[in-house]
Structures are given as structure tokens and as C-alpha cells.
Design an enzyme around this catalytic site. Structure first.
Site, PDB file in Angstrom:
ATOM      1  N   GLU A   1       0.838  -1.201   0.000  1.00 31.71           N
ATOM      2  CA  GLU A   1       0.000   0.000   0.000  1.00 31.71           C
ATOM      3  C   GLU A   1       0.877   1.255   0.000  1.00 31.71           C
ATOM      4  OE1 GLU A   1      -3.304  -0.014   2.758  1.00 31.71           O
ATOM      5  OE2 GLU A   1      -3.551   2.152   2.649  1.00 31.71           O
TER       6      GLU A   1
ATOM      7  N   ARG B   1      -7.886   2.796  13.469  1.00 33.23           N
ATOM      8  CA  ARG B   1      -8.740   1.635  13.166  1.00 33.23           C
ATOM      9  C   ARG B   1      -8.759   0.657  14.340  1.00 33.23           C
ATOM     10  NH1 ARG B   1     -11.640  -0.777   8.985  1.00 33.23           N
ATOM     11  NH2 ARG B   1     -11.188   0.935   7.564  1.00 33.23           N
TER      12      ARG B   1
ATOM     13  N   GLU C   1     -10.634  -8.025   4.123  1.00 32.87           N
ATOM     14  CA  GLU C   1      -9.978  -8.051   5.428  1.00 32.87           C
ATOM     15  C   GLU C   1     -10.810  -8.671   6.554  1.00 32.87           C
ATOM     16  OE1 GLU C   1      -9.385  -3.721   4.850  1.00 32.87           O
ATOM     17  OE2 GLU C   1      -7.477  -4.086   5.843  1.00 32.87           O
TER      18      GLU C   1
HETATM   19  N1  MTE Z   1      -6.311 -11.534  -1.438  1.00 32.22           N
HETATM   20  C1  MTE Z   1      -5.241 -11.953  -2.148  1.00 32.22           C
HETATM   21  N2  MTE Z   1      -5.320 -13.112  -2.824  1.00 32.22           N
HETATM   22  N3  MTE Z   1      -4.086 -11.226  -2.194  1.00 32.22           N
HETATM   23  C2  MTE Z   1      -3.957 -10.049  -1.495  1.00 32.22           C
HETATM   24  O1  MTE Z   1      -2.907  -9.398  -1.552  1.00 32.22           O
HETATM   25  N4  MTE Z   1      -5.052  -8.415   0.021  1.00 32.22           N
HETATM   26  C3  MTE Z   1      -6.073  -8.239   1.047  1.00 32.22           C
HETATM   27  C4  MTE Z   1      -7.444  -8.679   0.524  1.00 32.22           C
HETATM   28  N5  MTE Z   1      -7.367  -9.968  -0.073  1.00 32.22           N
HETATM   29  C5  MTE Z   1      -5.080  -9.595  -0.731  1.00 32.22           C
HETATM   30  C6  MTE Z   1      -6.255 -10.382  -0.746  1.00 32.22           C
HETATM   31  C7  MTE Z   1      -6.181  -6.879   1.523  1.00 32.22           C
HETATM   32  S1  MTE Z   1      -5.117  -6.354   2.706  1.00 32.22           S
HETATM   33  C8  MTE Z   1      -7.157  -6.028   1.086  1.00 32.22           C
HETATM   34  S2  MTE Z   1      -7.330  -4.485   1.707  1.00 32.22           S
HETATM   35  C9  MTE Z   1      -8.092  -6.424   0.031  1.00 32.22           C
HETATM   36  O2  MTE Z   1      -7.844  -7.742  -0.453  1.00 32.22           O
HETATM   37  C10 MTE Z   1      -7.960  -5.403  -1.103  1.00 32.22           C
HETATM   38  O3  MTE Z   1      -8.742  -5.709  -2.176  1.00 32.22           O
HETATM   39  P1  MTE Z   1     -10.299  -5.388  -2.283  1.00 32.22           P
HETATM   40  O4  MTE Z   1     -10.502  -4.001  -1.796  1.00 32.22           O
HETATM   41  O5  MTE Z   1     -10.567  -5.573  -3.708  1.00 32.22           O
HETATM   42  O6  MTE Z   1     -10.983  -6.392  -1.416  1.00 32.22           O
HETATM   43  N1  LUZ Z   2      -5.680   2.275   4.486  1.00 30.27           N
HETATM   44  C1  LUZ Z   2      -5.955   3.534   4.805  1.00 30.27           C
HETATM   45  C2  LUZ Z   2      -6.392   1.253   4.968  1.00 30.27           C
HETATM   46  O1  LUZ Z   2      -5.247   4.429   4.359  1.00 30.27           O
HETATM   47  N2  LUZ Z   2      -7.018   3.789   5.597  1.00 30.27           N
HETATM   48  C3  LUZ Z   2      -7.795   2.824   6.119  1.00 30.27           C
HETATM   49  O2  LUZ Z   2      -8.744   3.099   6.845  1.00 30.27           O
HETATM   50  C4  LUZ Z   2      -7.472   1.497   5.811  1.00 30.27           C
HETATM   51  N3  LUZ Z   2      -8.176   0.484   6.326  1.00 30.27           N
HETATM   52  C5  LUZ Z   2      -7.838  -0.761   6.031  1.00 30.27           C
HETATM   53  C6  LUZ Z   2      -6.755  -0.993   5.200  1.00 30.27           C
HETATM   54  N4  LUZ Z   2      -6.047   0.007   4.675  1.00 30.27           N
HETATM   55 MO1  MOS Z   3      -5.321  -3.897   2.869  1.00 34.73          MO
HETATM   56  S1  MOS Z   3      -4.290  -3.784   4.627  1.00 34.73           S
HETATM   57  O1  MOS Z   3      -6.211  -2.478   3.208  1.00 34.73           O
HETATM   58  O2  MOS Z   3      -4.163  -3.380   1.778  1.00 34.73           O
END
Ligand code: MTE
Ligand code: LUZ
Ligand code: MOS
Length: 728
Positions: free
Chosen positions: A201, A279, A660
């Protein structure tokens, strides 16, 4: 390219103390890159510019990047990087949360959320107890480590970057800042990532900015992919947390007052640590209604590589402490934990400590369905019998709820864009602001476009995510990407459908291709962009009012484990999960997300343990010393069901975010282990609440079992089992 990583503790570095002459003379080496080669600004960071691209003077952790070597092969670059001599002068340093607390080394501000009347709550309580817990950090361990290819285009300062990142826009802005060019000269492209999990991120810019500087210096394409040990050392992970609490409750088990303080180990820069702490605070009551509460969050500044986003983003750490005090309340009353949890569960219409009213609450439905599907009562009876018959192995059970707030807590990030082109052969090129990292986002976005345009998914293609198609995007994070980008795709596709409508009316029996052609010959714009922002958000810490979250994703898990009291080993016998993901956009993907999130949480709470030297050197830099979940760790019986008939009116096509929220459900395994340990302790004549830190490693399970053998050992510091490593 290979990066030069400082292998010392925080020290003072001067220009003259770097000697790269030997490295530069080695075969295949093109050049070395140091801070002086940065044409723009060396001050970077995702929110606060409190980091360097390349260390200049001060080095603040082991893993702080000092420079880079560019060579014609990876091997040559790595050899040369090792030949760079760096001398430094040792400075005082802070490694652990406890050291940071002693030195009052905190990033500002210190956050507080307060609701009700804490003093009155404690007065009303029949009992008050205090406790504490430490939760270890976690390495992201995405299969693909950080990688960037930077290609200078030789005109007007243009540069094109191919980056494994969840944040193309942040990468673009920081690279532009570092190169000293406007953002419109920098193009960032992301095909897909081999996993991100929050680790990509923000921390990807630690590498991508350095590669951009090198490519700019040489005016040649430069690529760098970190080795696993470098990636683990340099890019940080989940924040370790320490929680301290005081909880007041009635004889019935009803909790009436909570005072909790969280401390996180943020490392050597701010990064996202404040949002992560926020959070954690927004999840401090997990799924339980507590009338009088105060939560405080202290973000510790230490000399470790900066910690960052990781699936759950502080939420799991916040809720882990909640489940610790819930367990303590049950144990001190001698009541089943499951009854105390059920008793305190939120009901429809109640408000969170940050004054968000809970409507369309499905927690109770998830709970009851999980209890029933897991056969909780029968399992409990069977485990009790098993425990009576066995002295040195014990079984334990726990059922744990979760409620995860959906939205970026920074309101401005809750926006997304899309760009849709229809070509004259009827094929559609879809672009949106989100990146694909295995979570199935692109698949879901194609489904949304297919549904709105009324054409099969096979006619729609997503090629990549890029800053020149959809600008100013938020990171693909917070689980909100299908909500946000899905709504933007819907918006763009609706525009196109409106433009095509007249041709459909003229030729109702025609095909999609006929209408597209007719519109084209009639000179209609067949390209549209779409935009979406989540409505009605805007929380303020000052007034503790305004909506933080658009809605919540709920789930409940029940797990059963068996521990070996003499070795501390454990087996995951069964887990039953019921998850409310609304009307799932794609149940196959969502079940995969629930399973994957759960397993990643299982690693966090039971297996994965980072070890540091007392000087803050990360010792666990690969799978040989850092144990991630393997096939054998999957519960023998694992059942995931999605709650039926639970439409969500707050997100695209009545769906809910899923990425998540399920991670925390692995806490059911941790607390099942704690339950099994409790059974072992009872046989040794020990009862009542006790501290168990996360992860529930073999050492912790073994020593917590408290028998005539553990009495032979001197009591260890909680969590510190080896003389050479410390709990950070
Ligand atoms: N699933 C896979 N296979 N690989 C990933 O890196 N990241 C997770 C989740 N699922 C991830 C995953 C995280 S931290 C987040 S925030 C969400 O996917 C982000 O994608 P979305 O917003 O499309 O759910
Ligand atoms: N990133 C962010 C995040 O910048 N703000 C959020 O609230 C958050 N929550 C979950 C995962 N990434
Ligand atoms: Mo997920 S920790 O919001 O990339």
C-alpha cells in the site's frame, strides 16, 4: 540493481564514511547511487514526509536504504553492494514498545475515543479486573517480493514505471517529487501483483523511488526485485501491539465499563501508523456493546523498519485485546465464555463508542447459524469428556464474532474512478482505479460491467491499472475496492448505455455489435469515465461525531483445537465460519477470500513470530526461521458459509466488502487454544484469568499449561523465550 542496506543499528553516517570505490570498479557495475544523485526531493513518505529515499546523514534502523548499485546482472549488483564499505557511529536506540513507553517516544497525536461515563460505569460494576496482552507483528510474505522497472523515455523528463504496488497514484506522486518533475511526466503501470496484503500500500515506494533515481541517473531502464531476506528486512510488516485494560462488569457477565490503552510499534517513520491506530480504536469493542468506555492509542516511535498496513489494518490487534478481556470476564465468573460473548453482543439500534448507529445488524444471525452449524453444544460436551479422560492432551473450543468497519477512515480516500472504451467491433476495454493482487477485483469489475452493459464477460477486458487512464486513485485497500471502483464502473457503463439507447430503440432485434456500429457511424462518443464517492462520511475525533464507516461486514467463527500439554504443539481440528458478505458479487471468490483471510490470521495468532536481536536486527528473514501456515495447519474440518438473504443497501448490487474482515476470525483458534490451556491448568489446581500473548506458539502454550514441570523453570518474561531475541 541491488540496494545497499545498512546492517547496523541507528547510527550517524557521513558522506566520507561511505566508500564505494571497490564496488564501482567491479565487473559489470554501471554506477552507484546515493542521496546526492537525487535531482528532486529526498524527503518522502505516504502522508508525512519524514523519510528519505536514500539515507543522508542519519540512519534510523537496520534496513534503512543508503544507496544502490546498478550492474548488468543481479549477481554482479549484489556482489558489488556487499563491497561498499560503510562506517557509522552508534547512537542510542529504542527497539521495543516497553522501551518506547519508558522513553515516552510517541508520534503525535495520541488518540482517544470516549463515550458514556467511565467513572459511573466502574461504580456500577460488581467486579473490576485488569489485564494486558502483547500481539506480535507479521511479515506479509506475499509470493512476489517488491519489484520495480523504471524506463526513462528520454523526453521532457518522462518516465514510465512498472511497479508491483497497490498504490499507483502514490508511486507516481512520490517518484515525480524525487525526480523533481511534475506528476504528468510519470506514468505508473500495474498489471497485477503476486499478493499485496497491505504490504504494497505504501512501502513499495521505498524501492520504486530508488529505482527511478537510478534510471534517471543512467538514462537507461533499471529494474530491481528484492530478495526475500531483503524484503523481510526492509519493508516492514504488521504493527506489534501491546494492550492494557481495566474492565468493569456485573455478576451477570454484562460489561459496563472499559478503559483500554493500545501501544503500537510503528518503527522509524509515521507511514500509516496513525490511521492504523485509529482503526484499532474503532474496533476496541469488537462486537460488544459497552456503555462506558475510553480507548487511547499511543503510536511508538522506535528504531525498527517502519511498520505499515496489513490486512485488517489495526482492527485485528484492537479486537484481539477485546477478546482477551471478554475471556477474562468469563473466567473470573466461572462462566462459559460463549455465554458472556452472546450476552454482550450488540443488538440492532445500539451505537458504537464513536456514535455510529448499527442498523441492518446481522451479528445475531451469524452467531446463531455458526453455533448450530458447528454443533457447538455437542462439541463442547465431547471436549469436556475428552478432557476428563486425558491428562496431557486437552481440547478447547471458542466461538468468536467480528464486525469490521468498511470505508477508509480518512474520508477523502473513499472515491474511485473508471474509464470504459467500447471499440467498433463491440469489444470493451475496462479500466478502473483498483489493482489486482489475487483478490479477484478485476473479475468482479468485469462482472459489474457485464451486468450493466448487458453483454457477456468474454467481451470485456481489463488490461492493467495505470495512472494515465484513471488519475488520482486511492490505494487498493481497506477492502473497499469493489465497492468504490464497482460503483465508478457502474457509473461509466450507465453513461454508455444511455448513449446507446436510441440505437437499441431503432433496432430492438439487433445485436450489441449492431448498436455499437450504428452509434459509431452516428458519431457518438463510445468512451466514458465514471466516478463515485461514498456518501455521508465525515467523522471528527474532536466531537466524536459524524459517520466513520459506510457499513460493517460481520462474521462468526467457531474453532476446536487439541493441544499437547507437554510439547505445546497443537492441532486445528475444526473451524466453522458464517460470514455476512451481503449479496455476494462472486461467491467463489468470496469464499476464497474468507478462507485465505482466516488462514492468514491463523498464521498471525498461532504460528508466525518475528525475532529481533536486542539491538533491533531482524533475525527471521526467510521461511526457514519464520513459520507461515502450511497445508497441515488448515483445520481438518473447515466449513465456510455465506449468510443467505442479507442484502446490503450501501454497496454495489447489495454486496459487501470481504477482503480483510475474515482475518480476525482466526482469533477463534487462539481462544480455543486458551480454552484448552485452561483445562490443563485446572488439573494443576490453577484457575481464573491468565495472560496469553499472541502468537500462541508452542513455547507459550507449553509454559501456560502450568504443571509440575513448568515449576522447575524460572518464570520467563511473557513472550521472551530465547536469550537472543526480544518481543518488540
Ligand atoms: N487476497 C489476495 N489473494 N491477495 C492479497 O494481496 N489483500 C487483502 C485482501 N485480499 C489480498 C487479498 C487486503 S489487505 C485487502 S485491503 C483487500 O484484499 C484489497 O482488495 P479489495 O478491496 O478488492 O478487497
Ligand atoms: N488504508 C488507509 C487502509 O489508508 N485507511 C484505512 O482506513 C485502511 N483500512 C484498512 C486498510 N487500509
Ligand atoms: Mo489492505 S491492509 O487495506 O491493503
Amino acid at each position: 540493481m541491488s540496494t545497499i542496506i545498512v546492517e547496523t543499528q541507528s547510527g550517524f553516517l557521513t558522506e566520507s564514511s561511505i566508500d564505494s570505490s571497490v564496488a564501482e570498479a567491479m565487473p559489470g557495475v554501471a554506477c552507484c547511487v546515493f542521496a546526492k544523485d537525487i535531482p528532486g526531493s529526498n524527503a518522502v513518505g505516504p502522508i508525512t514526509y519524514d523519510e528519505t529515499v536514500l539515507a543522508d546523514g542519519q540512519v534510523t534502523c537496520v534496513g534503512h536504504i543508503i544507496g544502490a548499485v546498478v550492474a548488468d546482472t543481479q549477481l554482479a549488483a549484489q556482489r558489488a553492494a556487499k563491497a561498499v564499505r560503510v562506517q557509522y557511529q552508534d547512537l542510542p536506540h529504542i527497539v521495543t514498545i516497553q522501551e518506547a513507553i519508558a522513553a515516552q517516544s510517541f508520534y503525535q497525536p495520541i488518540r482517544t475515543i470516549k463515550s458514556g461515563d467511565l467513572e459511573a460505569g466502574f461504580k456500577q460494576a460488581d467486579h473490576i479486573l485488569e489485564g494486558e496482552m502483547h500481539i506480535g507483528g507479521q511479515e506479509h510474505f506475499y509470493l512476489e517480493t517488491n519489484v520495480t522497472l523504471a524506463v526513462p523515455r528520454g523526453e521532457d523528463g518522462e518516465m514510465e514505471l512498472f511497479v508491483s504496488t497497490q498504490s499507483p497514484s502514490k508511486t507516481q506522486l512520490l517518484v515525480a517529487k524525487v525526480l523533481g518533475v511534475p506528476a504528468n511526466r510519470v506514468m505508473v503501470r500495474v498489471k497485477r501483483m503476486g499478493g499485496g496484503f497491505g504490504g504494497k500500500e505504501t512501502r513499495t515506494t521505498v524501492l520504486s523511488t530508488v529505482v527511478a533515481v537510478a534510471a534517471n541517473k543512467l538514462k537507461r531502464p533499471v529494474r530491481c526485485m528484492l530478495d526475500r531476506d531483503e524484503d523481510m528486512l526492509v519493508t516492514g510488516g504488521r504493527h506489534p501491539f501491546y494492550g492494557k485494560y481495566k474492565v468493569g462488569f456485573l455478576n451477570s457477565g454484562k460489561v459496563v465499563a472499559l478503559d483500554v490503552s493500545y501501544y503500537s510499534n510503528a518503527g522509524n517513520s509515521m507511514d500509516l501508523s496513525l490511521s492504523i491506530m485509529e482503526r484499532a480504536l474503532f474496533h476496541m469493542e469488537n462486537s460488544y456493546s459497552v456503555a462506558n468506555v475510553r480507548g487511547r492509542g499511543f503510536v511508538c516511535r522506535t528504531n525498527l523498519p517502519s511498520n505499515t498496513a496489513f490486512r485488517g489494518f489495526g482492527g485485528p490487534q484492537g479486537m484481539m485485546v477485546t477478546e482477551s478481556w471478554v475471556t477474562d470476564v468469563a473466567q473470573s465468573l466461572g462462566r462459559p465464555a460463549e455465554e458472556v460473548r452472546r450476552l454482550n453482543l450488540y443488538v440492532e439500534g445500539e451505537s458504537t463508542p464513536y456514535n455510529q448507529m448499527l442498523d441492518q445488524l446481522t451479528l445475531d444471525r451469524c452467531w446463531d447459524e455458526c453455533l448450530q452449524r458447528s454443533g457447538y453444544q455437542q462439541r463442547r460436551a465431547a471436549a469436556d469428556l475428552y478432557n476428563r479422560l486425558n491428562r496431557w492432551t486437552k481440547r478447547g473450543l471458542a466461538i468468536v464474532p467480528t464486525k469490521f468497519g468498511i470505508s477508509f477512515t480518512a474520508a477523502f480516500l473513499n472515491q474511485a474512478g473508471a474509464l470504459v472504451h467500447i471499440y467498433t467491433d463491440g469489444s470493451v476495454l475496462l479500466t478502473h482505479g483498483g489493482t489486482e493482487m489475487g483478490q479477484g477485483l478485476h473479475t468482479k469489475m468485469v462482472q459489474v460491467a457485464s451486468r450493466v452493459l448487458g453483454i457477456p464477460c468474454s467481451k470485456i477486458h481489463i488490461s492493467e491499472t495505470s495512472t494515465n487512464t484513471v488519475p488520482n486513485t486511492s490505494p487498493t485497500a481497506a477492502s473497499a475496492s469493489s465497492d468504490l471502483n464497482g460503483a465508478a464502473v457502474l457509473n461509466a457503463c450507465q453513461t454508455l448505455i444511455q448513449r446507446l439507447a436510441p440505437y437499441k430503440t431503432l433496432n430492438p432485434k439487433g445485436s450489441w455489435e449492431d448498436w455499437v456500429k450504428a452509434a459509431y457511424f452516428d458519431r457518438v462518443n463510445l468512451s466514458a469515465n465514471g466516478f463515485y464517492k461514498t456518501p455521508d462520511l465525515g467523522y471528527s475525533f474532536d466531537t466524536n461525531s459524524g459517520r466513520v464507516f459506510n457499513y460493517f461486514t460481520y462474521g462468526v467463527a467457531c474453532s476446536e483445537v487439541e493441544i499437547d500439554c507437554l510439547t505445546g504443539a497443537h492441532k486445528n481440528l475444526s473451524t466453522t465460519i458464517v460470514m455476512d458478505v451481503g449479496h455476494s458479487l462472486n461467491p467463489a471468490i468470496d469464499i476464497g477470500q474468507v478462507e485465505g483471510g482466516f488462514l492468514q490470521g491463523l498464521g498471525l495468532f498461532t504460528l508466525e513470530e518475528l525475532h529481533y536481536s536486542p539491538r533491533g536486527v531482524l533475525l527471521t528473514r526467510g521461511p526457514g526461521s519464520y513459520k507461515i501456515p502450511a497445508f497441515g495447519d488448515i483445520p481438518t474440518q473447515l466449513t465456510v458459509s455465506l449468510l443467505r438473504d442479507a442484502p446490503n443497501d450501501k454497496a454495489i448490487f447489495a454486496s459487501k466488502a470481504v477482503g480483510e474482515p475474515p482475518l480476525f476470525l482466526a482469533a477463534s483458534v487462539f481462544y480455543a487454544i486458551k480454552d484448552a490451556i485452561t483445562a490443563a491448568r485446572v488439573e494443576s489446581g490453577v484457575s481464573g484469568p491468565f495472560r496469553l500473548d499472541s502468537p500462541a506458539s508452542a513455547e507459550r502454550i507449553r509454559t501456560a499449561c502450568c504443571d509440575r514441570f513448568t515449576k522447575l523453570c524460572p518464570p520467563a518474561d511473557p513472550g521472551t523465550f530465547t536469550p537472543w531475541s526480544v518481543q518488540v
